[in-house]
Enzyme design. Structure first.
Site, mmCIF file in Angstrom:
data_model
loop_
_atom_site.group_PDB
_atom_site.id
_atom_site.type_symbol
_atom_site.label_atom_id
_atom_site.label_comp_id
_atom_site.label_asym_id
_atom_site.label_seq_id
_atom_site.Cartn_x
_atom_site.Cartn_y
_atom_site.Cartn_z
ATOM 1 N N ALA B 13 0.836 -1.204 0.000
ATOM 2 C CA ALA B 13 0.000 0.000 0.000
ATOM 3 C C ALA B 13 0.869 1.252 0.000
ATOM 4 C CB ALA B 13 -0.916 -0.008 1.223
ATOM 5 N N CYS B 14 0.244 2.347 -0.305
ATOM 6 C CA CYS B 14 0.873 3.667 -0.278
ATOM 7 C C CYS B 14 1.557 3.872 1.073
ATOM 8 C CB CYS B 14 -0.212 4.722 -0.487
ATOM 9 S SG CYS B 14 0.305 6.414 -0.297
ATOM 10 N N PRO B 15 2.756 4.361 1.185
ATOM 11 C CA PRO B 15 3.610 4.919 0.132
ATOM 12 C C PRO B 15 4.658 3.935 -0.383
ATOM 13 C CG PRO B 15 4.558 5.468 2.243
ATOM 14 C CD PRO B 15 3.404 4.531 2.505
ATOM 15 N N MET B 16 4.506 2.648 -0.083
ATOM 16 C CA MET B 16 5.592 1.706 -0.356
ATOM 17 C C MET B 16 5.987 1.578 -1.829
ATOM 18 S SD MET B 16 6.565 1.293 2.510
ATOM 19 C CE MET B 16 7.991 0.367 1.987
#
Lengths: 163, 75
Positions: B13-16
């Protein structure tokens, strides 16, 4: 290389809130900005300092009021309440469960990742005095400064947020 | 499309996706191509914006069964 260093863009975030959801937002933006190759500063002030507290009690001599504050405030990133739907601590448990399900990185890991990416974490020394928080109670590798240092960074920043 | 390195960001998921893209990009030389697989629905817009703003070039994006594939050339 030196050229690149001098043209780096800056992002600053004032983390005023000690709420879990807001701190998550702040650290997601900070990590994103670091990935954009920005120089990132998080300036933790007031309740935001609680996100940078160690989760274990640190034995320090303190006055009565400061001790009270220490007891009443959440100890560290894993113990913060939600700004909405806290339900006496059930809310954070639920949100952490849902975050895990959706592979969202937990706050303590987001903080670790931010450090790894070179995000500068600054603790507001005036707030530390007010809330009776001492350096020993906060995470290692923080910087300690006031509004002057923040403004120095923010005046060069294109993204400056107050959370 | 040919790539020099593959980054699997599926399920993250964001920010990965952009955090890992930045890391992986750091290991490439200018002109080399990074291939990224991601499932985050925001990744398409995120990586396009990231590439543009960091001086890298998004060569192509495809989507198949909910998996986005990006090819980004290091600037």
């Amino acid at each position: 290389m030196t050229m690149k260093e001098t043209t780096k863009e800056k992002t600053t975030i004032v983390l005023f809130s000690g709420d879990l959801d807001k701190a998550i937002a702040a650290f997601i933006i900070a990590n994103g900005a670091a990935s954009y190759d920005h120089e990132v500063t998080i300036f933790a002030t007031f309740w935001g300092l609680n996100a940078l507290r160690k989760d274990t009690p640190v034995p320090i001599k303190k006055g009565f009021l400061e001790k009270m504050f220490g007891w009443m405030m959440p100890r560290g990133a894993d113990n913060l309440p939600l700004s909405k739907m806290n339900f006496m601590g059930m809310g954070p448990k639920m949100i952490k469960h849902i975050m895990k399900k959706h592979n969202v990185v937990p706050l303590p890991d987001l903080i670790g990742m931010a450090k790894e990416q070179g995000v500068k974490l600054v603790a507001c020394t005036m707030s530390m005095d007010l809330l009776g928080i001492q350096k020993e109670e906060l995470l290692d590798d923080l910087e300690y400064a006031g509004v002057g240092a923040y403004l120095g960074d923010a005046s060069e920043g294109k993204v400056n947020l107050f959370i | 499309m040919k790539s020099d390195k593959l980054l699997d960001a599926k399920g993250l998921a964001c920010p990965m996706p952009i955090v890992n893209t930045k890391k992986a990009m750091g290991e490439l030389e200018s002109g080399q191509v990074l291939e990224i697989h991601a499932t985050d629905k925001g990744a398409k817009t995120d990586l396009a914006a990231w590439a543009k703003s960091t001086g890298n070039e998004l060569l192509e994006t495809t989507e198949e069964n909910g998996v986005f594939t990006f090819w980004i050339k290091k600037g």
